[in-house]
Design a protein around this motif. Structure first.
Motif, PDB file in Angstrom:
ATOM      1  N   GLY A  36      59.994  44.445  43.888  1.00  0.00           N
ATOM      2  CA  GLY A  36      60.456  45.629  43.410  1.00  0.00           C
ATOM      3  C   GLY A  36      60.015  46.041  41.945  1.00  0.00           C
ATOM      4  N   VAL A  37      58.894  45.435  41.643  1.00  0.00           N
ATOM      5  CA  VAL A  37      58.149  45.952  40.296  1.00  0.00           C
ATOM      6  C   VAL A  37      56.863  46.965  40.574  1.00  0.00           C
ATOM      7  CG1 VAL A  37      57.024  44.600  38.405  1.00  0.00           C
ATOM      8  CG2 VAL A  37      58.746  43.381  39.530  1.00  0.00           C
ATOM      9  N   TYR A  38      57.060  47.743  39.613  1.00  0.00           N
ATOM     10  CA  TYR A  38      55.882  48.826  39.568  1.00  0.00           C
ATOM     11  C   TYR A  38      54.816  48.116  38.920  1.00  0.00           C
ATOM     12  CZ  TYR A  38      53.689  53.082  38.769  1.00  0.00           C
ATOM     13  OH  TYR A  38      52.621  54.123  38.591  1.00  0.00           O
ATOM     14  N   LEU A  39      53.837  47.818  39.443  1.00  0.00           N
ATOM     15  CA  LEU A  39      52.469  47.137  38.877  1.00  0.00           C
ATOM     16  C   LEU A  39      51.424  48.107  38.894  1.00  0.00           C
ATOM     17  CD1 LEU A  39      52.057  44.329  37.485  1.00  0.00           C
ATOM     18  CD2 LEU A  39      50.763  43.763  39.730  1.00  0.00           C
ATOM     19  N   ARG A  40      50.674  48.617  37.643  1.00  0.00           N
ATOM     20  CA  ARG A  40      49.736  49.409  37.404  1.00  0.00           C
ATOM     21  C   ARG A  40      48.877  49.035  36.365  1.00  0.00           C
ATOM     22  NH1 ARG A  40      49.541  55.450  38.829  1.00  0.00           N
ATOM     23  NH2 ARG A  40      47.510  55.696  38.658  1.00  0.00           N
ATOM     24  N   VAL A  41      47.532  49.006  36.554  1.00  0.00           N
ATOM     25  CA  VAL A  41      46.467  49.228  35.426  1.00  0.00           C
ATOM     26  C   VAL A  41      46.236  50.561  35.183  1.00  0.00           C
ATOM     27  CG1 VAL A  41      44.140  48.789  35.013  1.00  0.00           C
ATOM     28  CG2 VAL A  41      45.421  47.312  36.860  1.00  0.00           C
ATOM     29  N   LEU A  42      46.518  50.654  33.693  1.00  0.00           N
ATOM     30  CA  LEU A  42      46.488  52.017  33.096  1.00  0.00           C
ATOM     31  C   LEU A  42      45.452  52.317  31.806  1.00  0.00           C
ATOM     32  CD1 LEU A  42      50.282  52.849  32.990  1.00  0.00           C
ATOM     33  CD2 LEU A  42      48.629  54.095  34.356  1.00  0.00           C
ATOM     34  N   LYS A  43      44.888  53.320  31.743  1.00  0.00           N
ATOM     35  CA  LYS A  43      44.453  53.412  30.400  1.00  0.00           C
ATOM     36  C   LYS A  43      45.434  53.489  29.390  1.00  0.00           C
ATOM     37  CE  LYS A  43      40.285  56.200  31.538  1.00  0.00           C
ATOM     38  NZ  LYS A  43      39.373  57.207  31.071  1.00  0.00           N
ATOM     39  N   ASN A  44      45.223  52.923  28.215  1.00  0.00           N
ATOM     40  CA  ASN A  44      46.171  52.748  27.031  1.00  0.00           C
ATOM     41  C   ASN A  44      46.497  53.974  26.637  1.00  0.00           C
ATOM     42  OD1 ASN A  44      46.238  49.798  27.463  1.00  0.00           O
ATOM     43  ND2 ASN A  44      44.432  49.871  26.215  1.00  0.00           N
ATOM     44  N   THR A  45      45.675  54.803  26.621  1.00  0.00           N
ATOM     45  CA  THR A  45      46.289  56.344  25.976  1.00  0.00           C
ATOM     46  C   THR A  45      47.210  56.941  26.982  1.00  0.00           C
ATOM     47  OG1 THR A  45      44.274  57.294  27.069  1.00  0.00           O
ATOM     48  CG2 THR A  45      44.376  56.836  24.972  1.00  0.00           C
ATOM     49  N   LEU A  46      46.995  56.654  28.153  1.00  0.00           N
ATOM     50  CA  LEU A  46      47.901  57.513  29.152  1.00  0.00           C
ATOM     51  C   LEU A  46      49.196  56.511  29.062  1.00  0.00           C
ATOM     52  CD1 LEU A  46      45.529  57.918  32.207  1.00  0.00           C
ATOM     53  CD2 LEU A  46      46.135  59.837  30.532  1.00  0.00           C
ATOM     54  N   ALA A  47      49.253  55.327  28.985  1.00  0.00           N
ATOM     55  CA  ALA A  47      50.644  54.756  28.751  1.00  0.00           C
ATOM     56  C   ALA A  47      51.137  54.957  27.608  1.00  0.00           C
ATOM     57  CB  ALA A  47      50.195  53.018  28.921  1.00  0.00           C
ATOM     58  N   ARG A  48      50.455  54.980  26.586  1.00  0.00           N
ATOM     59  CA  ARG A  48      51.164  55.518  25.314  1.00  0.00           C
ATOM     60  C   ARG A  48      51.905  56.779  25.542  1.00  0.00           C
ATOM     61  NH1 ARG A  48      46.204  53.865  22.875  1.00  0.00           N
ATOM     62  NH2 ARG A  48      46.617  51.787  22.037  1.00  0.00           N
ATOM     63  N   LYS A  49      51.066  57.775  26.073  1.00  0.00           N
ATOM     64  CA  LYS A  49      51.909  59.129  26.276  1.00  0.00           C
ATOM     65  C   LYS A  49      53.039  59.009  27.250  1.00  0.00           C
ATOM     66  CE  LYS A  49      47.770  61.880  25.184  1.00  0.00           C
ATOM     67  NZ  LYS A  49      46.843  62.724  25.767  1.00  0.00           N
ATOM     68  N   ALA A  50      53.026  57.999  28.271  1.00  0.00           N
ATOM     69  CA  ALA A  50      54.111  57.971  28.739  1.00  0.00           C
ATOM     70  C   ALA A  50      55.372  57.376  28.646  1.00  0.00           C
ATOM     71  CB  ALA A  50      53.752  57.262  30.471  1.00  0.00           C
ATOM     72  N   ILE A  51      55.038  56.268  27.605  1.00  0.00           N
ATOM     73  CA  ILE A  51      55.819  55.490  26.918  1.00  0.00           C
ATOM     74  C   ILE A  51      56.816  56.163  25.785  1.00  0.00           C
ATOM     75  CG2 ILE A  51      56.430  53.418  25.719  1.00  0.00           C
ATOM     76  CD1 ILE A  51      54.296  51.987  27.658  1.00  0.00           C
ATOM     77  N   GLU A  52      55.829  57.004  25.093  1.00  0.00           N
ATOM     78  CA  GLU A  52      56.466  57.687  23.808  1.00  0.00           C
ATOM     79  C   GLU A  52      57.717  58.419  24.117  1.00  0.00           C
ATOM     80  OE1 GLU A  52      53.239  60.011  22.174  1.00  0.00           O
ATOM     81  OE2 GLU A  52      52.302  58.443  21.200  1.00  0.00           O
ATOM     82  N   GLY A  53      58.705  58.239  23.016  1.00  0.00           N
ATOM     83  CA  GLY A  53      59.942  59.075  23.504  1.00  0.00           C
ATOM     84  C   GLY A  53      60.956  58.374  24.054  1.00  0.00           C
ATOM     85  N   THR A  54      60.581  57.067  24.727  1.00  0.00           N
ATOM     86  CA  THR A  54      61.577  56.283  25.473  1.00  0.00           C
ATOM     87  C   THR A  54      62.004  55.168  24.577  1.00  0.00           C
ATOM     88  OG1 THR A  54      59.785  54.771  26.065  1.00  0.00           O
ATOM     89  CG2 THR A  54      60.169  56.780  27.479  1.00  0.00           C
ATOM     90  N   PRO A  55      62.981  54.364  25.073  1.00  0.00           N
ATOM     91  CA  PRO A  55      63.560  53.298  24.563  1.00  0.00           C
ATOM     92  C   PRO A  55      62.577  52.212  24.449  1.00  0.00           C
ATOM     93  CG  PRO A  55      65.236  53.934  25.997  1.00  0.00           C
ATOM     94  CD  PRO A  55      64.004  54.648  26.378  1.00  0.00           C
ATOM     95  N   PHE A  56      61.511  52.209  25.060  1.00  0.00           N
ATOM     96  CA  PHE A  56      60.198  51.388  24.940  1.00  0.00           C
ATOM     97  C   PHE A  56      59.300  51.660  24.110  1.00  0.00           C
ATOM     98  CE2 PHE A  56      62.335  51.331  29.209  1.00  0.00           C
ATOM     99  CZ  PHE A  56      62.590  50.162  29.268  1.00  0.00           C
ATOM    100  N   GLU A  57      59.311  52.684  23.357  1.00  0.00           N
ATOM    101  CA  GLU A  57      57.989  52.931  22.487  1.00  0.00           C
ATOM    102  C   GLU A  57      57.755  52.066  21.206  1.00  0.00           C
ATOM    103  OE1 GLU A  57      58.172  56.851  20.503  1.00  0.00           O
ATOM    104  OE2 GLU A  57      60.451  56.645  19.792  1.00  0.00           O
ATOM    105  N   GLY A  58      58.473  50.727  21.077  1.00  0.00           N
ATOM    106  CA  GLY A  58      58.285  50.023  20.304  1.00  0.00           C
ATOM    107  C   GLY A  58      56.971  49.198  20.677  1.00  0.00           C
ATOM    108  N   ILE A  59      56.346  49.328  21.928  1.00  0.00           N
ATOM    109  CA  ILE A  59      55.161  48.365  22.110  1.00  0.00           C
ATOM    110  C   ILE A  59      53.998  49.518  22.075  1.00  0.00           C
ATOM    111  CG2 ILE A  59      56.388  46.861  23.683  1.00  0.00           C
ATOM    112  CD1 ILE A  59      55.287  48.735  26.060  1.00  0.00           C
ATOM    113  N   VAL A  60      54.161  50.847  21.818  1.00  0.00           N
ATOM    114  CA  VAL A  60      52.990  51.624  21.874  1.00  0.00           C
ATOM    115  C   VAL A  60      51.943  51.348  20.836  1.00  0.00           C
ATOM    116  CG1 VAL A  60      52.388  54.160  21.086  1.00  0.00           C
ATOM    117  CG2 VAL A  60      54.362  53.561  22.562  1.00  0.00           C
ATOM    118  N   ASN A  61      52.242  50.613  19.686  1.00  0.00           N
ATOM    119  CA  ASN A  61      51.078  50.181  18.762  1.00  0.00           C
ATOM    120  C   ASN A  61      50.329  48.983  19.209  1.00  0.00           C
ATOM    121  OD1 ASN A  61      51.707  52.523  17.124  1.00  0.00           O
ATOM    122  ND2 ASN A  61      53.126  51.163  16.104  1.00  0.00           N
TER     123      ASN A  61
END
Length: 171
Positions: free
Chosen positions: A49-74
């Motif tokens: 039940g794990v969503y596994l995806r290869v993403l461009k890092n810029t797209l991942a940053r935009k998807a993660i920003e503003g969430t409780p997980f945004e500490g990993i963006v940098n």
């Protein structure tokens, strides 16, 4: 093949929906891994039940920003594969187990809501029992007193029958 603006927006929206429901994100570097290995990894992730995806890092940053997980963006650099899961342990287990068999997968970092995990944190998270295992242990703990009470009640007629059998054997 590059994505156009609308395709990028669709990817960001899809990943944002997964992140909104997620309890953990684990990020690993996949440099030099072959297609057959990635297929096995994706199959294992799907089963857990794990969503596994290869993403461009810029797209991942935009998807993660503003969430409780945004500490990993940098820390999102290089070719990365993202394991996003509703179970806090599942994504870490899938990538950690696969990394033991395949040295080309290197776990980089992970995140729980409002906290960032280093490699050691992700590995200790992977060693924890899953939600189902914890629920089974809890149920077993809750059933133990009731089961012991039933065994105790059953012991009274059993002792009586054994006593009668001993009396019969002596006569």
């Amino acid at each position: 093949m590059s994505l156009n603006r609308s395709e990028k927006a669709a990817v960001i929206e899809e990943v944002s929906a997964q992140v909104a429901e997620a309890q953990s994100i684990v990020v690993a570097e996949y440099r030099g891994i072959d297609v057959a290995s990635v297929t096995v990894l994706r199959k294992n992730a799907r089963q857990k039940g794990v969503y596994l995806r290869v993403l461009k890092n810029t797209l991942a940053r935009k998807a993660i920003e503003g969430t409780p997980f945004e500490g990993i963006v940098n820390d999102l650099t290089g070719p990365l594969i993202y394991a996003i899961s509703k179970d806090p342990v599942a994504g870490a287990k899938v990538l950690s187990d696969f990394a033991k068999e395949n040295e080309k997968i290197v776990i980089r970092l992970g995140s729980l809501p409002n906290s960032v995990l280093d490699v050691a944190g992700v590995n200790s998270l992977a060693k924890m029992p899953s939600r189902e295992e914890l629920l089974a242990k809890l149920l077993g703990t809750m059933q133990a007193p009731v089961a012991q009470f039933v065994r105790t009640l059953n012991e009274v007629p059993t002792k009586f029958v054994r006593g009668l059998a001993a009396v019969r054997d002596t006569k």
